[in-house]
Design an enzyme around this catalytic site. Structure first.
Site, PDB file in Angstrom:
ATOM      1  N   HIS A  32       0.044 -12.232   1.376  1.00  0.00           N
ATOM      2  CA  HIS A  32      -0.689 -11.553   0.412  1.00  0.00           C
ATOM      3  C   HIS A  32      -0.767 -11.607  -1.113  1.00  0.00           C
ATOM      4  O   HIS A  32       0.404 -11.727  -1.700  1.00  0.00           O
ATOM      5  CB  HIS A  32      -0.093 -10.223   0.722  1.00  0.00           C
ATOM      6  CG  HIS A  32      -0.934  -8.900   0.407  1.00  0.00           C
ATOM      7  ND1 HIS A  32      -0.391  -7.560   0.211  1.00  0.00           N
ATOM      8  CD2 HIS A  32      -2.285  -8.680   0.000  1.00  0.00           C
ATOM      9  CE1 HIS A  32      -1.407  -6.727  -0.068  1.00  0.00           C
ATOM     10  NE2 HIS A  32      -2.536  -7.468  -0.297  1.00  0.00           N
TER      11      HIS A  32
ATOM     12  N   TYR B  62       0.816  -1.252   0.110  1.00  0.00           N
ATOM     13  CA  TYR B  62       0.066  -0.066  -0.075  1.00  0.00           C
ATOM     14  C   TYR B  62       0.740   1.196  -0.077  1.00  0.00           C
ATOM     15  O   TYR B  62       1.158   1.767   1.283  1.00  0.00           O
ATOM     16  CB  TYR B  62      -1.016   0.042   1.210  1.00  0.00           C
ATOM     17  CG  TYR B  62      -1.871  -1.327   1.277  1.00  0.00           C
ATOM     18  CD1 TYR B  62      -2.511  -2.022   0.200  1.00  0.00           C
ATOM     19  CD2 TYR B  62      -2.385  -1.660   2.635  1.00  0.00           C
ATOM     20  CE1 TYR B  62      -2.937  -3.128   0.450  1.00  0.00           C
ATOM     21  CE2 TYR B  62      -3.134  -2.728   2.564  1.00  0.00           C
ATOM     22  CZ  TYR B  62      -3.737  -3.412   1.480  1.00  0.00           C
ATOM     23  OH  TYR B  62      -4.353  -4.486   1.770  1.00  0.00           O
TER      24      TYR B  62
END
Length: 323
Positions: free
Chosen positions: A138, A54
């Site tokens: 992830h 992010y």
């Protein structure tokens, strides 16, 4: 607070997803990002999720700064492994990957044991913390065998050593998450976008598997990238422009919600939270005002007649649990 699986780690029903703090799609100022976290805290949110992906680490740095000074045992933080960040000469921006930040690093897929530890250590440094509570693999979509063979055992060792309290996997594919639930000893999975008012795919595979194993599910993307928050021409669905058919469906849902005296946002949050396997719902907010709105909508009762009409009209499967 709800415990995740058989772990001692707990989460609040409403959690803070920090991709927005990494300048997802558009820039968010430092003060605005800080105030968004403070507003969420004020409204009782104690679970905060982040990832190196992010904003190339920006979300982790901002989240850590915003939580600094809070009692460490008063909140739960999760981050993710699978993408290592390697410095590169700055060249343009990272918008091709969805983030309005300078392209100062490149992402390297790495679900190897050494990569997992190195990625976690870098995350702790950016967060300014000596531990995180949950670590997720992830998006192992195209790296499933490495994730199962190396990444997952590495997380299991970190949990056994007491470095983290709970381990899991986070991604958009409910079928692969169901495989992790069946074939490993994860405490929790983070399912993004596959259990919403527009997509109940996880109802067929992941959620039954999680309920059977006692594995917790955290939901992300309950607004499907924005379409269920504000359905309008040009709205996003799964990180791209919403197809006309889905936009029409979302507008019908919004109209029905308003006719029953509630809001589509409240219904989207309530639907996700209603499944017994779901421990919490993550929302991404860009400002204090959005944090307060999400907290208000999460607390808003949705009339039973609304759910009945959705099922009668075929807009929701009969088997889907509702509040």
């Amino acid at each position: 607070m709800t415990a995740l699986g058989r772990s001692a780690v707990t989460v609040t029903g409403l959690g803070f997803g920090s991709a927005t703090l990494g300048n997802l799609y558009t820039e968010v100022g430092e003060e605005q990002a800080y105030e968004a976290v403070q507003a969420a805290w004020q409204r009782g949110v104690r679970y905060f999720d982040t990832a190196p992906h992010y904003g190339l680490g920006l979300a982790e740095r901002r989240l850590g700064a915003a939580l600094r000074g809070r009692p460490r045992d008063a909140y739960t933080v999760s981050t993710k492994v699978g993408r290592r960040l390697e410095p590169v000469p700055a060249d343009g921006d990272d918008l091709a990957n969805g983030f309005a930040v300078p392209a100062t690093h490149r992402r390297v897929w790495d679900f190897g044991a050494d990569g997992v530890r190195r990625t976690l250590e870098a995350s702790l440094e950016r967060l300014g913390l000596d531990r995180v509570d949950i670590v997720y693999l992830h998006d192992p979509d195209d790296h499933a065998e490495e994730a199962f063979g190396e990444g997952y055992p590495a997380l299991e060792r970190l949990r056994a050593e007491g470095v983290v309290g709970a381990i899991g996997v986070g991604m958009n594919r409910s079928d692969l998450l169901a495989r992790f639930v069946r074939d490993t000893d994860v405490d929790v999975v983070l399912c993004a976008g596959r259990y919403t008012l527009l997509d109940q795919g996880a109802l067929e595979d992941l959620l039954p598997a999680a309920a059977a194993r006692g594995t917790s599910v955290v939901l992300g993307g309950v607004f499907n990238s924005g379409l269920l928050a504000d359905p309008r021409p040009g709205a996003s669905y799964d990180y791209t422009r919403a197809p006309a058919g889905l936009l029409d469906r979302a507008l019908r849902l919004k109209s029905l919600a308003e006719r029953h005296g509630t809001t589509l946002r409240a219904a989207a949050l309530a639907f996700g939270a209603a499944h017994p396997a779901v421990a919490g719902v993550l929302v991404g907010v860009r400002s204090a005002a959005e944090a307060h709105d999400c907290a208000d909508r999460f607390a808003e009762p949705v009339p039973a007649a609304f759910w009945r009409e959705l099922k009668e009209r075929g807009l929701l499967p009969e088997a889907a649990p509702v509040p």
